[in-house]
Every structure is written in C-alpha cells, then in structure tokens.
Design a protein around this motif. Structure first.
Motif, PDB file in Angstrom:
ATOM      1  N   TYR A 172       0.833  -1.200   0.000  1.00  0.00           N
ATOM      2  CA  TYR A 172       0.000   0.000   0.000  1.00  0.00           C
ATOM      3  C   TYR A 172       0.865   1.246   0.000  1.00  0.00           C
ATOM      4  N   MET A 173       0.455   2.231  -0.791  1.00  0.00           N
ATOM      5  CA  MET A 173       1.078   3.544  -0.810  1.00  0.00           C
ATOM      6  C   MET A 173      -0.045   4.570  -0.795  1.00  0.00           C
ATOM      7  N   PRO A 174       0.053   5.580   0.074  1.00  0.00           N
ATOM      8  CA  PRO A 174      -1.049   6.542   0.249  1.00  0.00           C
ATOM      9  C   PRO A 174      -1.451   7.220  -1.056  1.00  0.00           C
ATOM     10  N   ILE A 175      -2.769   7.399  -1.230  1.00  0.00           N
ATOM     11  CA  ILE A 175      -3.334   8.109  -2.378  1.00  0.00           C
ATOM     12  C   ILE A 175      -4.042   9.348  -1.852  1.00  0.00           C
ATOM     13  N   GLU A 176      -3.703  10.494  -2.416  1.00  0.00           N
ATOM     14  CA  GLU A 176      -4.253  11.758  -1.944  1.00  0.00           C
ATOM     15  C   GLU A 176      -4.693  12.618  -3.120  1.00  0.00           C
ATOM     16  N   ALA A 177      -5.530  13.608  -2.796  1.00  0.00           N
ATOM     17  CA  ALA A 177      -5.995  14.558  -3.802  1.00  0.00           C
ATOM     18  C   ALA A 177      -4.969  15.671  -3.962  1.00  0.00           C
ATOM     19  N   ILE A 178      -4.627  15.991  -5.205  1.00  0.00           N
ATOM     20  CA  ILE A 178      -3.653  17.033  -5.508  1.00  0.00           C
ATOM     21  C   ILE A 178      -4.377  18.182  -6.201  1.00  0.00           C
ATOM     22  N   SER A 179      -4.372  19.354  -5.552  1.00  0.00           N
ATOM     23  CA  SER A 179      -4.958  20.550  -6.136  1.00  0.00           C
ATOM     24  C   SER A 179      -3.857  21.403  -6.739  1.00  0.00           C
ATOM     25  N   ALA A 180      -4.241  22.548  -7.308  1.00  0.00           N
ATOM     26  CA  ALA A 180      -3.246  23.446  -7.900  1.00  0.00           C
ATOM     27  C   ALA A 180      -2.289  23.970  -6.835  1.00  0.00           C
ATOM     28  N   ALA A 181      -2.834  24.323  -5.655  1.00  0.00           N
ATOM     29  CA  ALA A 181      -1.979  24.838  -4.582  1.00  0.00           C
ATOM     30  C   ALA A 181      -1.030  23.751  -4.076  1.00  0.00           C
ATOM     31  N   ARG A 182      -1.539  22.534  -3.960  1.00  0.00           N
ATOM     32  CA  ARG A 182      -0.675  21.421  -3.502  1.00  0.00           C
ATOM     33  C   ARG A 182       0.432  21.155  -4.515  1.00  0.00           C
ATOM     34  N   LEU A 183       0.128  21.223  -5.797  1.00  0.00           N
ATOM     35  CA  LEU A 183       1.150  21.003  -6.827  1.00  0.00           C
ATOM     36  C   LEU A 183       2.193  22.115  -6.796  1.00  0.00           C
ATOM     37  N   GLU A 184       1.753  23.370  -6.605  1.00  0.00           N
ATOM     38  CA  GLU A 184       2.707  24.487  -6.489  1.00  0.00           C
ATOM     39  C   GLU A 184       3.640  24.276  -5.301  1.00  0.00           C
ATOM     40  N   SER A 185       3.075  23.837  -4.187  1.00  0.00           N
ATOM     41  CA  SER A 185       3.889  23.594  -3.000  1.00  0.00           C
ATOM     42  C   SER A 185       4.879  22.447  -3.228  1.00  0.00           C
ATOM     43  N   MET A 186       4.445  21.420  -3.929  1.00  0.00           N
ATOM     44  CA  MET A 186       5.327  20.292  -4.221  1.00  0.00           C
ATOM     45  C   MET A 186       6.496  20.724  -5.107  1.00  0.00           C
ATOM     46  N   ILE A 187       6.201  21.540  -6.132  1.00  0.00           N
ATOM     47  CA  ILE A 187       7.258  22.008  -7.031  1.00  0.00           C
ATOM     48  C   ILE A 187       8.223  22.922  -6.276  1.00  0.00           C
ATOM     49  N   ASP A 239      -6.901  24.780 -12.369  1.00  0.00           N
ATOM     50  CA  ASP A 239      -8.053  23.876 -12.489  1.00  0.00           C
ATOM     51  C   ASP A 239      -7.636  22.403 -12.563  1.00  0.00           C
ATOM     52  N   ILE A 240      -6.927  21.937 -11.524  1.00  0.00           N
ATOM     53  CA  ILE A 240      -6.559  20.523 -11.471  1.00  0.00           C
ATOM     54  C   ILE A 240      -7.101  19.916 -10.185  1.00  0.00           C
ATOM     55  N   ASN A 241      -7.423  18.646 -10.238  1.00  0.00           N
ATOM     56  CA  ASN A 241      -7.852  17.882  -9.069  1.00  0.00           C
ATOM     57  C   ASN A 241      -7.510  16.422  -9.338  1.00  0.00           C
ATOM     58  N   TRP A 242      -6.297  16.039  -8.964  1.00  0.00           N
ATOM     59  CA  TRP A 242      -5.786  14.718  -9.268  1.00  0.00           C
ATOM     60  C   TRP A 242      -5.856  13.843  -8.022  1.00  0.00           C
ATOM     61  N   ASN A 243      -6.264  12.606  -8.191  1.00  0.00           N
ATOM     62  CA  ASN A 243      -6.294  11.627  -7.110  1.00  0.00           C
ATOM     63  C   ASN A 243      -5.183  10.612  -7.371  1.00  0.00           C
ATOM     64  N   VAL A 244      -3.984  10.895  -6.824  1.00  0.00           N
ATOM     65  CA  VAL A 244      -2.778  10.137  -7.171  1.00  0.00           C
ATOM     66  C   VAL A 244      -1.969   9.834  -5.915  1.00  0.00           C
ATOM     67  N   ARG A 245      -0.868   9.114  -6.124  1.00  0.00           N
ATOM     68  CA  ARG A 245       0.104   8.866  -5.065  1.00  0.00           C
ATOM     69  C   ARG A 245       1.107  10.021  -5.067  1.00  0.00           C
ATOM     70  N   PRO A 246       1.111  10.859  -4.051  1.00  0.00           N
ATOM     71  CA  PRO A 246       1.977  12.050  -4.053  1.00  0.00           C
ATOM     72  C   PRO A 246       3.461  11.720  -4.212  1.00  0.00           C
ATOM     73  N   LEU A 247       3.916  10.617  -3.611  1.00  0.00           N
ATOM     74  CA  LEU A 247       5.326  10.286  -3.709  1.00  0.00           C
ATOM     75  C   LEU A 247       5.723   9.976  -5.147  1.00  0.00           C
ATOM     76  N   MET A 248       4.877   9.233  -5.861  1.00  0.00           N
ATOM     77  CA  MET A 248       5.178   8.908  -7.254  1.00  0.00           C
ATOM     78  C   MET A 248       5.189  10.171  -8.116  1.00  0.00           C
ATOM     79  N   LEU A 249       4.228  11.061  -7.878  1.00  0.00           N
ATOM     80  CA  LEU A 249       4.187  12.316  -8.638  1.00  0.00           C
ATOM     81  C   LEU A 249       5.402  13.178  -8.320  1.00  0.00           C
ATOM     82  N   SER A 250       5.822  13.178  -7.074  1.00  0.00           N
ATOM     83  CA  SER A 250       6.977  13.971  -6.680  1.00  0.00           C
ATOM     84  C   SER A 250       8.252  13.464  -7.362  1.00  0.00           C
ATOM     85  N   ILE A 251       8.466  12.147  -7.375  1.00  0.00           N
ATOM     86  CA  ILE A 251       9.654  11.589  -8.036  1.00  0.00           C
ATOM     87  C   ILE A 251       9.625  11.890  -9.526  1.00  0.00           C
ATOM     88  N   LEU A 252       8.438  11.759 -10.141  1.00  0.00           N
ATOM     89  CA  LEU A 252       8.313  12.042 -11.576  1.00  0.00           C
ATOM     90  C   LEU A 252       8.660  13.497 -11.882  1.00  0.00           C
TER      91      LEU A 252
END
Length: 417
Positions: free
Chosen positions: A288-303, A324-337
């Motif tokens: 299992y790997m956590p799945i979370e909602a990613i908004s525009a603000a969350r993506l800006e903070s990640m970058i 205008d984004i609302n992604w339901n993904v694994r944050p760690l995988m998106l961060s590495i990508l």
C-alpha cells in the motif's frame, strides 16, 4: 470493400490449422485438376479416329448406288452414321407417306434425311442420318467431365480431412506450449519441459532457458533493491539521529535554520525515495502507498519543495502555468516524476522551461541547446516511464533537435488500488 479485400481479411483472421488446410487444399485441388484433365486429354487423343469408318461407309454407299441400275432390288444399307434407302417404299413406315424435296430435311425427332436423284437411274434415294451416335458422343464427353470434377472434389475433400487431422496433431504440442507459457508462474519453480526431441521440444527448452534467465535477472534486481534499501536504512537512521543532536546544539540563527531545514528535507526525501523505489521494484505493486488529492496549490507547493535547493538562476528559468486541477494520485510517485523531469529539463537547456498543468494534462517543455542532447536524456526518463506504467498514466514524448516536450495524462487512482 472489394471481394479481394474481404478474402484477404478472412485469411488474416484464420488460425494456424485453417491456414494449413486452405494452403494444402488449394494445392491439392489444383494438382488433381491438372492431372485429371491431362489423363482425360490423353484418353481422348488415344481413342480411334472415326473418320476412317465414315470414309468406308461413304465408299460402300457410292458402290451401292452404282449397282442400282442392274440390281433394283437391293435392300437398305445400314451404317453407324446413316441408313441408305434406294426407294421410298424401303423407308421406315412413319416416313413413307411424306413427300421429300431434293436436299436435306429436318425431322421432328431431331434426325435428318437427305433425298437426291441417282445420276445413273434418275430415281430418288434417301440417306437417313442417325443422330443417336452424335448424342451418345456428347453424353459421353459430358459424363467424362462430370467424372473428372467429382473425382477432383472428392480427392480434395479427403485431403482436407486428412490435413485437418494432421494439423490438429501437429498443433497440439504448440497449443500445449502456449498454455504452459500463459499459466506458468515464474516464482514457483522451473518451466515444465517436454520430453520431445523434435523442433517443438527444442522450442520448449529454449523457452524454459529464456524464462530461467529472466527469472534470475529479476531476482538479482529485486535482491539488489531490497538489500540496498535495507542497508541504506541504517545509515539514514544514524544520520537522522546525529542530525537531531546537531540541530539542538547549533546556535539559533537564520542561516543555521535554513541549513537545518534543507538537511531535514533531504533526509526525509531519501527515506521516501527508498520506499518509492521498493514499491516500483515489486511486480504487482501489492504494498500500500497513500493516495491523496492534488490541487493546484498542492502542486505548487510540491514544485517549490523540489526546486528550493536549486540555484536562483535555475529556479528563475522554470515558469509555471497551473490551473483547475484535481488529481487523485500517489503524491510520492508524482513527486519523483516531477523531480526527474524538472532536473532533466533544466540540465539540457539554458533557456526557459515551461511547466503547465490543466485538467488532467501535465506538460513540460524546454529547448535543447546542444543537438546531441536530444539523444542523451538520461536515466531520469527511465524512472519516469516506470512510474507511469505502475500508475497507469499515459505519456507522450515529442523531441526534435531544438525542443523537447513531455506530456502526461494523469488518470485518477482509485483508493482500493
């Protein structure tokens, strides 16, 4: 669609047995047809010529006509092709009352009769042609053709039945091998070997050897990933412990605080990367790997977290267009990508790098300063490809000598996965 195209498509959708039957059946039909026609032509050519019999019959008729002046009582002469009647009274009963004109007259029964005057006596004589002989010849020819066609069809059908039986027996080991490959679990032992000395057995052994080499390679890769992660956890734990001691002993200043923050972020990221690569290294991704909602603000903070250690010049070259984004993904995988894509883009150009995200689409575009960099994209893209495959994300790479573009279709991940 033309008939030829339909036939071509039908052949393409045939299986191995059907194609084998079609090929051998067509070949058998063609060969048998040629052979039968050859035999028929040879028999026809070998049959005796009727022209000699006709010539003798005509010669005999002429002789009789020459003798008519002295032998008025001659009886009718019957040949295979015609009958000679010297007087009308000798004609068959049905024809005696008919008045015939000189020349050829067609009769109702399909035959014909010729009436002419004897040059010697000036009396009429009659030639009644027998059409049954010609009809029998035609019927014989037609029967021969029907026999040839029936023989060709029968031989083709028998051949197809034999081919079907042979193809089924020939295809059985191939089907068995296919089922073995489909049902084989690489983690449960060696590939089952067939006790055969032919090509099928050799193919089975080659499959077994190939699967064994793949299994050993995968096991070495998985063992290396597990061993590396296991061994890395110990020094990370030591570094974290000493970092906590160092953080408490350092004077409270803005510089020290910034250093401590960066070191803490780096330690946490290394720990996350170990878990992430372990998850990617598993075949079924059953951990299992956590799945979370990613908004525009969350993506800006990640970058921002990924680029805070970069130089001001590199950070300035990265432009963002996120809305205008609302992604339901694994944050760690998106961060590495994102980390690999951004570093790869900034490394291969000294111009601006554009990151845009809208809806389910993520795009990173950069110019390429050196044309050779278009073919030297590094291992980062291999990691990106592995992440996309594991998360069922669709991506497209478009690069030329002057520009590189990466487009990602971010498909939402269900929480049960």
């Amino acid at each position: 669609m033309s008939v030829l195209s339909q036939l071509t498509n039908s052949v393409k959708h045939m299986n191995y047995t059907q194609r084998l039957m079609l090929a051998i059946g067509s070949y058998t039909f063609s060969v048998m047809l040629v052979v039968m026609l050859g035999i028929w032509a040879f028999i026809e050519y070998s049959e005796p010529d009727d022209s000699q019999d006709v010539a003798f019959a005509i010669h005999h008729t002429v002789s009789l006509l020459n003798q008519t002046s002295s032998e008025q009582g001659n009886a009718p002469t019957h040949t295979e092709y015609f009958d000679l009647y010297l007087t009308q009274s000798q004609l068959p009963t049905a024809l005696r009352d008919i008045v015939f004109k000189p020349g050829l007259t067609q009769l109702e029964n399909g035959s014909s009769i010729m009436m002419e005057l004897n040059p010697s006596t000036q009396k009429p004589y009659y030639l009644l042609f027998n059409t049954e002989h010609d009809v029998s010849l035609i019927e014989t020819e037609f029967d021969d053709i029907l026999f040839i066609v029936a023989a060709v069809i029968l031989s083709t059908v028998l051949t197809l039945l034999m081919v079907r039986w042979m193809a089924k027996n020939l295809a059985t080991p191939v089907i068995t091998l296919k089922k073995q490959v489909e049902t084989f679990d690489i983690n449960k032992g060696h590939f089952p070997r067939m006790d055969r000395d032919d090509e099928i057995g050799q193919l089975n052994h080659a499959f077994g050897d190939l699967i064994q080499r793949m299994y050993e390679f995968t096991r070495r890769e998985q063992d290396f990933t597990r061993f590396a992660s296991h061994e890395l956890r110990s020094p990370i734990t030591v570094i974290r412990g000493n970092f906590d001691i160092l953080r408490e002993s350092l004077p409270d200043s803005p510089i020290h605080q910034r250093i401590v923050t960066r070191m803490n972020t780096a330690i946490q990221r290394v720990s996350s990367l170990i878990d992430g690569f372990l998850w990617l290294g598993r075949e079924n991704h059953d951990t299992y790997m956590p799945i979370e909602a990613i908004s525009a603000a969350r993506l800006e903070s990640m970058i921002n977290g990924l680029t805070e250690h970069l130089s001001p010049e590199s950070s300035y070259r990265l432009t963002r267009k996120i809305s205008d984004i609302n992604w339901n993904v694994r944050p760690l995988m998106l961060s590495i990508l994102l980390d690999n894509l951004i570093r790869n883009a900034l490394m291969h150009t000294d111009q601006a790098v554009c990151l845009s995200a809208h809806g389910k689409q993520l795009t990173i575009t950069n110019t390429i300063g050196n044309p050779t960099d278009a073919e030297q994209l590094g291992i980062g893209l291999q990691i990106v490809s592995r992440i996309c495959d594991a998360n069922h994300w669709e991506y497209h790479i478009d690069h030329s000598e002057t520009q590189f573009s990466f487009s990602l279709q971010v498909n939402d991940i269900k929480g049960s996965e």
